[in-house]
Design an enzyme around this catalytic site. Sequence first.
Site, PDB file in Angstrom:
ATOM      1  N   LYS A 182      -7.175 -21.203  26.545  1.00  0.00           N
ATOM      2  CA  LYS A 182      -8.722 -21.154  26.518  1.00  0.00           C
ATOM      3  C   LYS A 182      -9.200 -19.916  26.779  1.00  0.00           C
ATOM      4  O   LYS A 182     -10.146 -19.384  26.241  1.00  0.00           O
ATOM      5  CB  LYS A 182      -9.273 -22.345  27.114  1.00  0.00           C
ATOM      6  N   ASP A 235      -2.299 -36.412  34.658  1.00  0.00           N
ATOM      7  CA  ASP A 235      -2.539 -35.869  33.376  1.00  0.00           C
ATOM      8  C   ASP A 235      -3.011 -34.502  33.043  1.00  0.00           C
ATOM      9  O   ASP A 235      -2.901 -33.700  32.488  1.00  0.00           O
ATOM     10  CB  ASP A 235      -3.290 -37.007  32.570  1.00  0.00           C
ATOM     11  N   HIS A 240      -3.792 -28.717  34.529  1.00  0.00           N
ATOM     12  CA  HIS A 240      -4.777 -27.985  33.825  1.00  0.00           C
ATOM     13  C   HIS A 240      -5.911 -27.554  34.921  1.00  0.00           C
ATOM     14  O   HIS A 240      -6.222 -26.382  35.057  1.00  0.00           O
ATOM     15  CB  HIS A 240      -5.629 -28.639  32.911  1.00  0.00           C
TER      16      HIS A 240
END
Length: 473
Positions: A182, A235, A240
């Site tokens: 990103k 998750d 992340h």
Amino acid sequence: MATPPDKPTEGGPADVLVVFGITGDLAKKMTLRSLYRLERRDLLGVPVIGVAVDDWTVDRLRQHARDAIQATGEQLDEEVFNRFAQRLSYVAGDFGDPDTFKRVGEATGAARSPAYYLEIPPSLFGAVVAGLDAASLLPPDARVIVEKPFGHDLASARALAAELHQHLDESQLYRIDHFLGKMGLEEFLYLRFANTILEPVWNRNHVSSVQITMAEQFGVEDRGHFYDPVGALRDVVVNHLFQLLAAAAMEPPAGGDAATLKDAKYAVLRSIADAEPVCYIRGQYEGYREIDGVAKDSSTETYAALRLEIDNWRWEGVPFFIRTGKCLPMTETEVRLVFRHPPRLAFVSGERRRRPAPDQLVVRLDPGTGIRITLDALRADSPRPAPIFLDMEFAQEGGEAPTPYEVLLHAALAGDTTPFTRQDAVEESWRILQPLLDAPPPVESYAKGSWGPAGCERLIAGFGAWHEPWVSG
């Protein structure tokens, strides 16, 4: 078994891309579009071989690719798509069948630098890599790209690595995390260290706290079977959000090579103390247990907030607050530095005489990338000070950016390991969070569309409040 190189180095360009699981959901939503966009930029340049258990023909794969790319909203250029479609071929077969890998070998031909992308459950990683090795399809310049999760705790992460390392050197493993596409690590670090108005204040002397938020407006939807055994901590936090934390907190690397950059990232994670369950809030949105695939008595968290401390010279005493959740008011991901309070200003009189609010600096990564600086200002026509915002969105400055998977797949094909996660960083991330897995606090319910359970405010007490993420426009 193939012998890994004695002195592994970064590989050169790949000469073929083999995608295991090309008929799956990830390829449909992300991979095929990203490969098409690379073709449009003349950056693909290799055959793409899809491998899956489905009994498809190459024509069906090409039609599937067309439909999938258009479904993402991508404007299809027929000339570009036809070039891309001609690169596609297909091998059908079970991943546990040696004949499947024999056919893969026939399809790859004399490739010396194959890139294998495993868009499959982690439970199948070992079987596929072993199958490739048994078929002599792992030459020294081969690379294997794997999707998260990299284990479900510290022990399983180590076991998975040990299984894969029987066939691959660590340098051949590319652990993909789309958040690293990103805003690339180099771009983030350049922002921090190339600007002399930022670098001197990016530390404990000026920063009071750091807030990292990944908010998602949507829920689990039809992914209950996948999500319920996993939860928010596994998750997105361990991968992340820890990547964002490392980018925000690391020291300037001494070089631009992948090893030096990863050493600097590892040093941050190594400096973080084990997380404490008392500094961890778990939430579950109302109605989650009614979703298909979710246990009726599930205690899986759909919201996680935690406080971490970095025990090093730059950040000692500065709390890092991390939160993520589903069914929150918006979809937004950001890193926010909250600076220390200035003293009261004696020259300000009347209603205007209040303690100035702390300045803030926001780096936003999703849905678009941008930078915001929040300052406290007094205007002549205002009865009291108020914040002003200095915003810059990258899309407005330089046009449309590549998609995260576009960035990462191009890096993998080029042999650039910089944006991929190394095993020591994976293990440190799990080490930090392991106490929260061993002794999780009770899950608290929260309403859809809220900012999570009430406990999240207790977590940040003494350091102000959670700031609502920056929404452009």
